[in-house]
Design a protein around this motif. Structure first.
Motif, PDB file in Angstrom:
ATOM      1  N   GLU A 219       0.813  -1.210   0.000  1.00 52.11           N
ATOM      2  CA  GLU A 219       0.000   0.000   0.000  1.00 52.11           C
ATOM      3  C   GLU A 219       0.856   1.274   0.000  1.00 52.11           C
ATOM      4  O   GLU A 219       0.561   2.212  -0.753  1.00 52.11           O
ATOM      5  N   ASP A 220       1.919   1.319   0.825  1.00 47.94           N
ATOM      6  CA  ASP A 220       2.710   2.556   0.923  1.00 47.94           C
ATOM      7  C   ASP A 220       3.434   2.842  -0.400  1.00 47.94           C
ATOM      8  O   ASP A 220       3.595   4.002  -0.789  1.00 47.94           O
ATOM      9  N   VAL A 221       3.844   1.797  -1.103  1.00 46.09           N
ATOM     10  CA  VAL A 221       4.490   1.985  -2.409  1.00 46.09           C
ATOM     11  C   VAL A 221       3.475   2.524  -3.415  1.00 46.09           C
ATOM     12  O   VAL A 221       3.761   3.488  -4.149  1.00 46.09           O
ATOM     13  N   LEU A 222       2.262   1.955  -3.414  1.00 51.18           N
ATOM     14  CA  LEU A 222       1.223   2.418  -4.343  1.00 51.18           C
ATOM     15  C   LEU A 222       0.856   3.868  -4.064  1.00 51.18           C
ATOM     16  O   LEU A 222       0.645   4.659  -4.988  1.00 51.18           O
ATOM     17  N   VAL A 223       0.786   4.223  -2.783  1.00 53.57           N
ATOM     18  CA  VAL A 223       0.447   5.615  -2.419  1.00 53.57           C
ATOM     19  C   VAL A 223       1.515   6.565  -2.964  1.00 53.57           C
ATOM     20  O   VAL A 223       1.198   7.604  -3.545  1.00 53.57           O
ATOM     21  N   GLU A 224       2.778   6.194  -2.823  1.00 51.59           N
ATOM     22  CA  GLU A 224       3.848   7.064  -3.306  1.00 51.59           C
ATOM     23  C   GLU A 224       3.786   7.179  -4.834  1.00 51.59           C
ATOM     24  O   GLU A 224       3.915   8.264  -5.383  1.00 51.59           O
ATOM     25  N   TYR A 225       3.560   6.042  -5.522  1.00 54.82           N
ATOM     26  CA  TYR A 225       3.407   6.085  -6.983  1.00 54.82           C
ATOM     27  C   TYR A 225       2.305   7.068  -7.383  1.00 54.82           C
ATOM     28  O   TYR A 225       2.459   7.864  -8.308  1.00 54.82           O
ATOM     29  N   GLN A 226       1.169   7.004  -6.690  1.00 52.19           N
ATOM     30  CA  GLN A 226       0.011   7.809  -7.069  1.00 52.19           C
ATOM     31  C   GLN A 226       0.237   9.300  -6.820  1.00 52.19           C
ATOM     32  O   GLN A 226      -0.484  10.136  -7.358  1.00 52.19           O
TER      33      GLN A 226
END
Lengths: 320, 320
Positions: free
Chosen positions: A290-297
């Motif tokens: 989740e934290d990686v996806l949040v940063e990508y977004q």
């Protein structure tokens, strides 16, 4: 598709003529004669709201699928533009409806559009009417989205050169009273180039310019093997993605063709900026933490915020 | 369309064979071999959630566009079924994402699907996989929606006989790896008849069985004169609506074809129950007062709740 070529050329001809006028315009002679225009899916209207006062100073419209993400962008751009007041709880202008959310932050409008072409199409009709009723000028529209990457490392931002359909053609099929017409999906090359330049000025923002394929579903239409329905093999999936790659496709999402087509017909500059959440050659499921996806977004948001700040600095420097 | 007839017949043939098996099934041999299945747009997964325990007893799935409306339906059906506990704040099972909302009330699942075919298509793929992973049996699906009426008084509930495309044909065009295939959009005639019977047992519930046209946009595709783009006259609009009426179309919405097609291919009984908010022969804008619209939108909920109560009484009477 071959049979549609004459229609396509004809429509592109018309659209191009309109586009060359280079002023923003609704393409509907009926609108100005209406006593009232209710923007039903926004819960706004020309009689109930003073649209020029509420929206007349807008210069940038940023749209994305997720309501939470567009609220986060409203808070982020508030900080980035050093605007006065608190950004803890931005007011959702469309709070009377749950179809879309809308936040205004100085000259920036941040809106959600849901998922898929029909959902963003309703939003664009009512948004373009809103900008018309509010007498806005020189507005640039950005779609900030997520996407599946085609041959790119996850987290790469794709600035779209063209939005392509499932045949890798830069066109959008619109049904009007039961007849299919084609509209061009070319985007503003100048804004795209500036965005790519902006990406080079930012740390940790891998970006490319490439074509974006737009599909009407997430599973069979994008060649995913993990939907409720799947009738093709892993090899056939890879062959389709390879053909897409060879047509210049670098990512796949679900809204870009109608976004490009409607902005173009109405003479609005538009750009599509989507981060890739996975490389579709490697898989179908989105498995990053989740934290990686949040940063990508956040990457499309950081990129477009940088562009807006540069533009506003330029506007401030230009004598009136 | 003529060129597509052989494809259509071929696909209908396949779909019909599958349908006659009369058991619910995903149509994807890959699924059961996957170590984990992440239902990304629901924020659920087979490793992180015990899906049989959470969802195994579901018998009715009710879906609709608006998150607020489907929350209200969850509260309403809780009261109607006399279930224990409070229904003041039903828990959104998908609260970790803002793509859809999902409430479980005894044997009833209430979910939102957003607007348009692509949005509901993503939801259906993941819902059907959820029902599969949860080992659900004998599930009936209902779409409870709003629509524009064609020759009906506003507030009439239309139970769909068939979902039609913009050519008034009962088919859904699905792109699979760049190829167009057609799927049949017939709905369950038995459930529709029972729903019409239910409507006669309720006060203030005008209902008809008729065809439902599904479009990919709200303005040009439905012949509205009030969009940002409009290239046709009032007379041309009326002529198109008249042709729709003659094809048995009684309402127009934006999700029914893919809903009917996917349920049919997977052997799931399905019905579409939409209230009309206006008569499109009389206008395009939705101008009724808010309280009238709210009451209209409750009608499909009241009708389907009545059907569910009758069905559950029947199940209770049947020896195991």
């Amino acid at each position: 598709t071959a049979a549609m070529a004459p229609i396509l050329l004809n429509c592109l001809g018309n659209d191009r003529k309109e586009y060359l006028e280079e002023t923003f315009h609704v393409n509907n002679p009926n609108l100005d004669g209406m006593e009232e225009d209710i923007l039903y899916h926004f819960s706004l209207g020309t009689k109930t709201h003073n649209l020029p006062e509420m929206f007349g100073d807008i210069k940038f419209v940023c749209v994305g699928g997720s309501a939470k993400r567009m609220k986060a962008f409203a808070q982020f751009i508030h900080t980035e533009l050093n605007l006065p007041g608190s950004n803890d709880e931005p007011k959702d202008i469309c709070e009377a409806t749950d179809r879309y959310c809308m936040y205004k932050v100085g000259p920036v409008l941040s809106m959600s559009h849901g998922m898929g072409v029909p959902s963003i199409s309703i939003m664009l009709h009512e948004l373009i009417k809103l900008l018309h009723h509010a007498h806005c000028r020189d507005v640039v529209l950005f779609r900030l989205g997520t996407s599946g990457g085609v041959g790119l490392a996850p987290g790469t931002v794709v600035v779209s050169e063209k939005a392509l359909d499932y045949n890798f053609l830069p066109q959008f099929e619109q049904v009007v009273l039961g007849k299919v017409i084609m509209r061009s999906t070319e985007l503003d090359a100048g804004v795209s180039r500036e965005l790519l330049q902006c990406s080079k000025e930012l740390p940790n923002l891998p970006a490319v310019i490439g074509n974006t394929m737009c599909t009407n579903d997430f599973y069979e239409g994008q060649g995913r093997l993990d939907g409720a329905l799947c009738s093709f093999s892993h090899a056939e999936k890879l062959e389709y993605l390879q053909r897409a790659y060879e047509a210049g496709v670098r990512n796949i999402e679900m809204e870009s063709t109608v976004f490009a087509a409607m902005c173009r017909v109405c003479g609005l500059k538009a750009a599509v900026v989507c981060v890739t959440l996975l490389n579709r050659f490697d898989g179908d499921q989105i498995t990053s933490p989740e934290d990686v996806l949040v940063e990508y977004q956040q990457r499309p948001q950081v990129l477009v915020a940088h562009y807006i700040k540069k533009r506003l600095a330029l506007i401030a420097l230009t004598p009136p």
